[in-house]
Write an enzyme that holds these catalytic residues in place. Structure first.
Site, PDB file in Angstrom:
ATOM      1  NE  ARG A 198      -3.450  -0.641   2.759  1.00 32.35           N
ATOM      2  CZ  ARG A 198      -4.535  -1.105   2.716  1.00 32.35           C
ATOM      3  NH1 ARG A 198      -5.429  -0.300   1.697  1.00 32.35           N
ATOM      4  NH2 ARG A 198      -5.201  -2.149   3.027  1.00 32.35           N
ATOM      5  N   GLY A 199       2.048   1.221   0.700  1.00 30.14           N
ATOM      6  CA  GLY A 199       2.847   2.420   0.637  1.00 30.14           C
ATOM      7  C   GLY A 199       3.385   2.754  -0.639  1.00 30.14           C
TER       8      GLY A 199
END
Lengths: 336, 564
Positions: free
Chosen positions: A275-276
């Site tokens: 997700r980062g």
């Protein structure tokens, strides 16, 4: 009930990172919301309310409780009384602490049931927030079962209600904006990760800036109408930039080198999941669009990296160095 | 005028200022138990507000009462939709007694209402007795004036006086009161130097100063008005004692050259004179700051922990657990009817049942519609670490004990446990940290824990027991982890008396057992101490001698023993 127009977004002194993060989510709703953590009285709520006034209006079916854009999107449980399309302000819905599950997800419309004997659905806050923003003040004090609920819905973009003999579903795509004061409790990591960007705000240290804040706020409190009129131009300009950036967003390129940079940053910081990287790239692209560039470059990455990554660091609960410092250090190492 | 008289005079002014402009001030927070002094304050408040209605609200108010909603009784009776009016929809000033018991949900909603409605104001009567019991900070930040009446003598509290005509005149004059740019700058810089961080405070001070100027019949905010604002708004919020002028000069920007304001400043001061009011304000503030400011700040900081409030179980919502969906069931046996759920279930059938029975004057509820409330009991765990910081322990194991506690903290974080820290040394014990989930705070307190002195074991256990009681009151499940080498040599009274000390410790251990607080005794002595296992037995707790244990194994042992 409301003041004549909320405090203009562009009149907020300083707090640039917070303002930028909010603008980025306005350009690309897929970034996934903003978490604003920090001192009391730093304009967190003011910024969110100002944002509502700043955002461009949306087209929605007038009679639709979930703000559907087209009649074909209106959920089947809605009896449309008015199928015209109207422009309305982007919804910014407050989720108050202590709200019951019924109020959040919606429930059997007890008024209709009692008075007419009809089994109708009364939409909740999630319905009203569709295609807009859901704002949670003091998000860190939110009860766990409401948090669970939000995580489910935010993940799927769909609110499913199965209760009291109802079986209802409707679209619930919203940008989460949370604010809170970390001294009053920490946020569950699951929820933390759900916010695309996170921002730390603190009271301005500089005396002149503080004086400026007080002066503007005082002017607004004394005569909100003329104060808002004064800043209308600046707000309109920002709105125009956001609308332009949305149009440009699709054509902003990110080459392999930039994607490699994103990955390298996340690997170096040890952030969990992917997700980062995705958020970092999306935010950088939105920023590029906002600044009128056709290509995402390292400068964009550098500017959004703290917001996109500081809350995704592998948590070391006893670390006092501050996540911003850690992110900046790694950014300097990786991007040079 | 004595100090107490002067303070009461300020209270009188505060109420007058508030009555002039409740909206801009947001409200008053009053600390003090119920008693004649507070009654005089309330009477004065009513007198000053005159026609403005005061609405009493309760710290446990429901959403329906706040915002209004469906009036079930009336709806059922009339068969037509009846709505009730919420208290937040009414005009007037809200009066909140027992404000220290407000749970965060209500506090947030009240704060939001204050933000959204410019005409709403709140007077919070904070009756907290303990330093930790007070109005949630998010709410008190929005109330301009903070008064402390808790130790105000009645003899210096005559009835508050207001001149209705003067108030009315001042109210008319208020909108045209001007504030010079210098006055505004002074307020902001005084706030900064008193360590008042929230930017709401200077705005509130400005409102107080304006009201005060209007009361005195002036056209512009002057020095006495600023002084009053500093006293009422900044001093109670101060977090640091302002440094002296010389040092301050460095971070205060030089005063701007005198400028010709549009305001009618007739006596535009020269640059030297310009600097003086800030100093006067700060001197006044310094004089008013309570001598125990630093101690109070520590208490206030600790209070920011999530559970440090007097609202009891309601605040954590643990005693009753997380609500589960209501379920079909029979009444009786302590089951509580979920009225709304019952009516919801019955509602869709009303038309059919009316047609069947021909009776359409009432709601038809059948036994099969009854729904009862269910809760999931899931109490949070609170581990109270009682750490021996005496000389004998400090030399040998204090560092290791600290290490173990730190490791446990990291685990507690993952499990969402609360932790509290009690240390005993010298003549007594200190609660270093009330139950909190904030690890950073805990770590800070722990690392600054000094060692040395006698071993007042009984005092440590007593503090732990009191804390356990508090924790229970908040709906959490306490357990106690005692880390000591067991050489008790200071008794409960603080005297060095080995025999009495161990007798007292045994007594406390029995009391703990009677309270039913689960625990664990860890012997941190270099070799197992005779008698400590006996103490553990008295406590009804497992005894773990850890002669050569490092932090890791200590942590494992504690975790195993305390995990239910």
């Amino acid at each position: 009930m409301k003041r004549p127009g909320s405090f203009p977004f562009s009149a907020i002194v300083g707090q640039d990172e917070m303002k930028r993060a909010m603008v980025l989510t306005a350009i690309d709703g897929g970034i996934g919301g903003v978490l604003v953590f920090g001192d009391r009285g730093t304009g967190k709520s003011t910024a969110v309310r100002g944002l509502a006034a700043l955002l461009p209006e949306i087209d929605a079916v007038a009679g639709c409780p979930v703000n559907s854009e087209f009649v074909s999107d209106v959920p089947d449980w809605v009896t449309l009384l008015d199928a015209n399309t109207v422009s309305k302000p982007t919804p910014v819905i407050d989720l108050p602490l202590g709200a019951t599950e019924d109020r959040v997800v919606g429930a059997l419309d007890i008024e209709k049931a009692l008075t007419k004997g009809e089994k109708a659905f009364e939409p909740g806050l999630l319905a009203r927030a569709n295609r807009g923003y859901l704002y949670i003040d003091e998000v860190n004090l939110l009860e766990d079962h409401i948090v669970d609920l939000l995580l489910d819905v935010a993940q799927s973009g769909l609110n499913v209600v199965e209760r009291e003999g109802l079986s209802i579903r409707h679209a619930a795509n919203f940008v989460l904006v949370g604010s809170g004061n970390p001294e009053e409790g920490e946020l569950r990591p699951q929820l933390l990760d759900r916010f695309g960007l996170s921002v730390e705000v603190e009271s301005p240290k500089d005396l002149d800036v503080r004086i400026d804040v007080i002066r503007r706020r005082d002017a607004y409190d004394r005569d909100a109408l003329s104060f808002c009129a004064e800043w209308e131009g600046a707000d309109a300009e920002l709105r125009g930039q956001i609308v332009d950036a949305r149009k440009r967003l699709g054509s902003v390129e990110a080459d392999d080198a930039i994607i490699r940079d994103c990955a390298a940053l996340c690997v170096a910081l040890g952030s969990d999941g992917l997700r980062g990287e995705l958020t970092l790239l999306r935010a950088a692209r939105a920023l590029a669009a906002f600044e009128g560039d056709d290509q995402v470059n390292r400068d964009h990455l550098r500017k959004v990296a703290p917001s996109a990554l500081r809350h995704r660091l592998r948590r070391d609960p006893l670390d006092e160095a501050g996540s911003t410092t850690r992110v900046m250090r790694v950014v300097d190492e990786v991007l040079g | 005028m004595s100090v107490a008289e002067a303070r009461w005079h300020s209270v009188n002014l505060a109420v007058a200022c508030f009555a002039l402009d409740p909206a801009a001030l947001g409200g008053i927070s009053v600390r003090g138990r119920v008693g004649p002094v507070r009654e005089r304050f309330e009477t004065g408040l009513r007198l000053a507000l005159a026609e403005t209605p005061l609405h009493r609200i309760a710290p446990t108010m429901s959403d329906e009462a706040l915002y209004g909603g469906l009036d079930l009784a009336a709806t059922l009776e009339t068969g037509t939709l009846c709505q009730t009016q919420g208290i937040l929809d009414r005009e007037g000033v809200l009066l909140l007694p027992m404000a220290e018991r407000v749970e965060p949900g209500l506090s947030a909603r009240l704060a939001a209402a204050l933000d959204a409605r410019p005409d709403l104001a709140l007077v919070a009567l904070d009756e907290g007795a303990e330093p930790g019991e007070r109005l949630p900070a998010s709410l008190s930040d929005r109330l301009a004036i903070h008064l402390d009446l808790s130790d105000h003598p009645l003899s210096y509290a005559p009835a508050l006086e207001f001149d209705a005509d003067a108030l009315a005149e001042a109210r008319i004059a208020l909108p045209s009161i001007t504030v010079s740019d210098d006055a505004l700058k002074e307020l902001v810089s005084v706030a900064a130097r008193l360590g008042v961080h929230s930017l709401r405070a200077p705005l509130q001070a400005l409102a107080v100063a304006r009201a005060s100027a209007a009361l005195s019949g002036a056209e512009e905010v002057e020095e006495p008005d600023l002084l009053l604002a500093v006293e009422l708004v900044f001093v109670p919020r101060a977090t640091q004692i302002p440094e002296q002028h010389e040092e301050a000069e460095q971070d205060t920007p030089p005063p701007p050259p005198p400028q010709n304001d549009s305001t009618d400043d007739s006596d535009q001061p020269d640059p030297v004179k310009e600097d003086i009011p800030t100093e006067i304000l700060l001197d006044a503030a310094r004089a008013m700051l309570p001598p125990d400011l630093l101690a109070r700040m520590a208490a206030a900081k600790a209070n920011r922990a999530p559970a440090g409030n007097g609202s009891g179980a309601k605040r954590t919502g643990n005693r009753r657990g997380r609500p589960l969906p209501a379920r079909h069931g029979r009444l009786g046996g302590g089951a509580r009817l979920d009225l709304v759920a019952t009516l919801r279930t019955a509602a869709p059938w009303q038309t059919i049942r009316r047609n069947l029975t021909g009776d359409d004057t009432r709601i038809h509820v059948r036994p099969s519609d009854l729904r009862i409330r269910r809760y999931q009991e899931a109490s949070d765990r609170a581990i109270i670490f009682v750490v021996d910081a005496s000389g004998s322990s400090a030399m040998a194991r204090l560092a290791e004990a600290k290490g173990a506690v730190e490791l446990l903290l990291a685990e507690a974080y993952a499990r969402r446990d609360h932790v509290a820290l009690v240390a005993f040394r010298g003549e007594g014990s200190d609660v270093l940290l009330p139950p909190t989930r904030s690890l950073v705070q805990t770590k800070r307190r722990l690392s600054s824990l000094p060692g040395g002195g006698g071993t007042p074991l009984a005092a440590g256990l007593k503090a732990a027991m009191e804390l356990a009681g508090l924790v229970r009151g908040k709906g959490m499940t306490p357990s106690i982890a005692l880390l000591t080498d067991g050489r008790a040599n200071v008794d409960l009274s603080g005297a060095a008396n080995r025999a009495q000390a161990s007798e007292d410790a045994t007594q406390m251990a029995r009391a703990l057992r009677a309270e039913g607080v689960p625990g664990l005794v860890i012997d941190t002595g270099l070799r197992p101490t005779r008698g400590l296992d006996g103490l553990a037995r008295e406590m009804g707790a497992p005894y773990l001698p850890l002669p050569r244990a490092d932090g890791q194994s200590l942590s494992r042992a504690v975790d195993a023993a305390l995990t239910p």
